[in-house]
Design an enzyme around this catalytic site. Structure first.
Site, PDB file in Angstrom:
ATOM      1  N   LYS A  46       0.785  -1.197   0.000  1.00  0.00           N
ATOM      2  CA  LYS A  46       0.000   0.000   0.000  1.00  0.00           C
ATOM      3  C   LYS A  46       0.836   1.275   0.000  1.00  0.00           C
ATOM      4  O   LYS A  46       0.330   2.353  -0.328  1.00  0.00           O
ATOM      5  CB  LYS A  46      -0.890   0.026   1.256  1.00  0.00           C
ATOM      6  CG  LYS A  46      -1.785  -1.168   1.438  1.00  0.00           C
ATOM      7  CD  LYS A  46      -2.735  -0.928   2.622  1.00  0.00           C
ATOM      8  CE  LYS A  46      -3.627  -2.108   2.892  1.00  0.00           C
ATOM      9  NZ  LYS A  46      -2.888  -3.218   3.577  1.00  0.00           N
ATOM     10  N   GLY A  47       2.055   1.200   0.460  1.00  0.00           N
ATOM     11  CA  GLY A  47       2.806   2.408   0.803  1.00  0.00           C
ATOM     12  C   GLY A  47       3.000   3.428  -0.307  1.00  0.00           C
ATOM     13  O   GLY A  47       3.137   4.614  -0.043  1.00  0.00           O
ATOM     14  N   GLU A 102       7.796   2.531  -5.889  1.00  0.00           N
ATOM     15  CA  GLU A 102       7.887   2.092  -4.488  1.00  0.00           C
ATOM     16  C   GLU A 102       7.995   3.303  -3.568  1.00  0.00           C
ATOM     17  O   GLU A 102       8.505   4.360  -3.962  1.00  0.00           O
ATOM     18  CB  GLU A 102       9.117   1.208  -4.290  1.00  0.00           C
ATOM     19  CG  GLU A 102       8.854  -0.280  -4.423  1.00  0.00           C
ATOM     20  CD  GLU A 102       8.089  -0.858  -3.223  1.00  0.00           C
ATOM     21  OE1 GLU A 102       7.420  -0.106  -2.491  1.00  0.00           O
ATOM     22  OE2 GLU A 102       8.180  -2.083  -3.026  1.00  0.00           O
ATOM     23  N   ASP A 103       7.552   3.136  -2.339  1.00  0.00           N
ATOM     24  CA  ASP A 103       7.758   4.195  -1.354  1.00  0.00           C
ATOM     25  C   ASP A 103       9.133   4.092  -0.722  1.00  0.00           C
ATOM     26  O   ASP A 103       9.791   5.096  -0.492  1.00  0.00           O
ATOM     27  CB  ASP A 103       6.658   4.167  -0.272  1.00  0.00           C
ATOM     28  CG  ASP A 103       6.515   2.803   0.384  1.00  0.00           C
ATOM     29  OD1 ASP A 103       6.903   1.802  -0.237  1.00  0.00           O
ATOM     30  OD2 ASP A 103       6.022   2.739   1.519  1.00  0.00           O
ATOM     31  N   ASP A 106      14.450  -1.062   1.203  1.00  0.00           N
ATOM     32  CA  ASP A 106      15.122  -1.330   2.480  1.00  0.00           C
ATOM     33  C   ASP A 106      16.124  -2.468   2.270  1.00  0.00           C
ATOM     34  O   ASP A 106      17.204  -2.241   1.730  1.00  0.00           O
ATOM     35  CB  ASP A 106      14.027  -1.666   3.509  1.00  0.00           C
ATOM     36  CG  ASP A 106      14.508  -1.700   4.940  1.00  0.00           C
ATOM     37  OD1 ASP A 106      15.716  -1.847   5.161  1.00  0.00           O
ATOM     38  OD2 ASP A 106      13.692  -1.603   5.855  1.00  0.00           O
ATOM     39  N   LYS A 134      16.891   3.239   1.839  1.00  0.00           N
ATOM     40  CA  LYS A 134      17.769   2.958   2.991  1.00  0.00           C
ATOM     41  C   LYS A 134      18.908   2.079   2.487  1.00  0.00           C
ATOM     42  O   LYS A 134      18.950   0.871   2.745  1.00  0.00           O
ATOM     43  CB  LYS A 134      16.997   2.201   4.070  1.00  0.00           C
ATOM     44  CG  LYS A 134      16.039   3.028   4.889  1.00  0.00           C
ATOM     45  CD  LYS A 134      15.573   2.186   6.071  1.00  0.00           C
ATOM     46  CE  LYS A 134      14.317   2.716   6.679  1.00  0.00           C
ATOM     47  NZ  LYS A 134      13.771   1.822   7.706  1.00  0.00           N
ATOM     48  N   PHE A 155      13.294   4.498  11.370  1.00  0.00           N
ATOM     49  CA  PHE A 155      11.957   4.032  10.981  1.00  0.00           C
ATOM     50  C   PHE A 155      11.063   5.237  10.756  1.00  0.00           C
ATOM     51  O   PHE A 155      10.823   6.030  11.666  1.00  0.00           O
ATOM     52  CB  PHE A 155      11.367   3.125  12.068  1.00  0.00           C
ATOM     53  CG  PHE A 155      10.172   2.362  11.574  1.00  0.00           C
ATOM     54  CD1 PHE A 155      10.305   1.117  10.984  1.00  0.00           C
ATOM     55  CD2 PHE A 155       8.903   2.921  11.665  1.00  0.00           C
ATOM     56  CE1 PHE A 155       9.197   0.437  10.493  1.00  0.00           C
ATOM     57  CE2 PHE A 155       7.788   2.243  11.174  1.00  0.00           C
ATOM     58  CZ  PHE A 155       7.937   1.002  10.595  1.00  0.00           C
ATOM     59  N   VAL A 156      10.590   5.379   9.521  1.00  0.00           N
ATOM     60  CA  VAL A 156       9.829   6.575   9.167  1.00  0.00           C
ATOM     61  C   VAL A 156       8.382   6.238   8.830  1.00  0.00           C
ATOM     62  O   VAL A 156       8.070   5.127   8.376  1.00  0.00           O
ATOM     63  CB  VAL A 156      10.485   7.321   7.982  1.00  0.00           C
ATOM     64  CG1 VAL A 156      11.799   7.939   8.402  1.00  0.00           C
ATOM     65  CG2 VAL A 156      10.682   6.414   6.776  1.00  0.00           C
ATOM     66  N   ASP A 162       3.545   3.497   6.800  1.00  0.00           N
ATOM     67  CA  ASP A 162       2.806   3.191   8.024  1.00  0.00           C
ATOM     68  C   ASP A 162       3.680   2.555   9.104  1.00  0.00           C
ATOM     69  O   ASP A 162       4.790   2.083   8.841  1.00  0.00           O
ATOM     70  CB  ASP A 162       1.678   2.202   7.723  1.00  0.00           C
ATOM     71  CG  ASP A 162       2.204   0.780   7.513  1.00  0.00           C
ATOM     72  OD1 ASP A 162       3.152   0.611   6.721  1.00  0.00           O
ATOM     73  OD2 ASP A 162       1.683  -0.153   8.162  1.00  0.00           O
ATOM     74  N   ARG A 168      -0.334   6.679   7.755  1.00  0.00           N
ATOM     75  CA  ARG A 168      -0.168   6.844   6.303  1.00  0.00           C
ATOM     76  C   ARG A 168      -0.650   8.216   5.828  1.00  0.00           C
ATOM     77  O   ARG A 168      -0.216   8.724   4.811  1.00  0.00           O
ATOM     78  CB  ARG A 168      -0.958   5.766   5.551  1.00  0.00           C
ATOM     79  CG  ARG A 168      -0.428   4.343   5.720  1.00  0.00           C
ATOM     80  CD  ARG A 168      -1.066   3.430   4.677  1.00  0.00           C
ATOM     81  NE  ARG A 168      -0.942   2.019   5.013  1.00  0.00           N
ATOM     82  CZ  ARG A 168       0.105   1.261   4.693  1.00  0.00           C
ATOM     83  NH1 ARG A 168       1.137   1.792   4.065  1.00  0.00           N
ATOM     84  NH2 ARG A 168       0.112  -0.016   5.004  1.00  0.00           N
TER      85      ARG A 168
END
Ligand code: PRP
Length: 182
Positions: A46-47, A102-103, A106, A134, A155-156, A162, A168
């Site tokens: 969902k991001g 993509e958001d 990682d 990241k 962690f954002v 989320d 969100r």
């Protein structure tokens, strides 16, 4: 602004203004690279949907869009790298110039999986835009073609991202913790 019942997350890492400016730069680069063509943007739910909605509104070429819903198995900390598809693509990507949206990138496990799964359907080419990267967390050697911001191992949340499905809707990107989830 009064967030009502939304928990306050005080530390802003990237303001809505910084994000908008950078999204504009990314959109201009993508517009230039795909001039005269019609890329097919695949947003990863969902991001990524907030970022994708802003990105396409800054682009100055025709695009088509689709979404792929995925969820990580297990605790949701992406540590397993096993991904379940919750919403498949609506239209074929065969022969298309596909841009994965993509958001955040990682460990790279999700993107590796996505590249493998989408390549099977024989797109003309497959590129990746991610708002956040990241890079120091990478386990699988994948990289995005377009990166908004490289960020540290924090962690954002916000702007689509989320924690346990919360935050969100925040317009800025906030630091929830200064260490990543395990
Ligand atoms: C995020 C992000 C990527 C993945 C990246 O999704 O959208 O898909 O994690 O992590 P990785 O590089 O370690 O594989 P998330 O699992 O938070 O789901 P969501 O987009 O539904 O919030």
């Amino acid at each position: 602004m009064d967030h009502g019942k939304v928990d306050q997350v005080p530390e802003v890492l990237l303001s809505r203004y910084e994000i908008e400016e950078r999204v504009g730069v990314l959109a201009a680069a993508i517009t230039k690279d795909y001039q005269g063509r019609t890329p097919h943007l695949v947003g990863i739910l969902k991001g990524a949907w907030v970022f994708m909605a802003d990105l396409i509104r800054h682009m100055d070429i025709d695009v088509t869009v689709d979404f792929l819903g995925i969820t990580s198995y297990g605790s949701g900390t992406h540590s397993s790298g096993e991904v379940k598809i919750t919403k498949d693509l609506d239209v074929s990507i065969e022969g298309r110039e596909v841009l994965i949206v993509e958001d955040i990138l990682d460990t790279g496990r999700t993107l590796k999986y996505l590249e493998e799964v989408l390549s099977v359907h024989q797109p003309h080419n497959l590129r990746v835009v991610t708002l956040l990267d990241k890079r120091s967390r990478r386990i699988v050697p994948v990289k995005a073609d377009y990166v908004g911001f490289e960020i540290a191992e924090i962690f954002v949340v916000g702007y689509g991202l989320d924690f346990d499905q919360k935050y969100r809707q925040l317009p800025d990107i906030h630091v929830l913790r200064h260490t990543p989830l395990p």
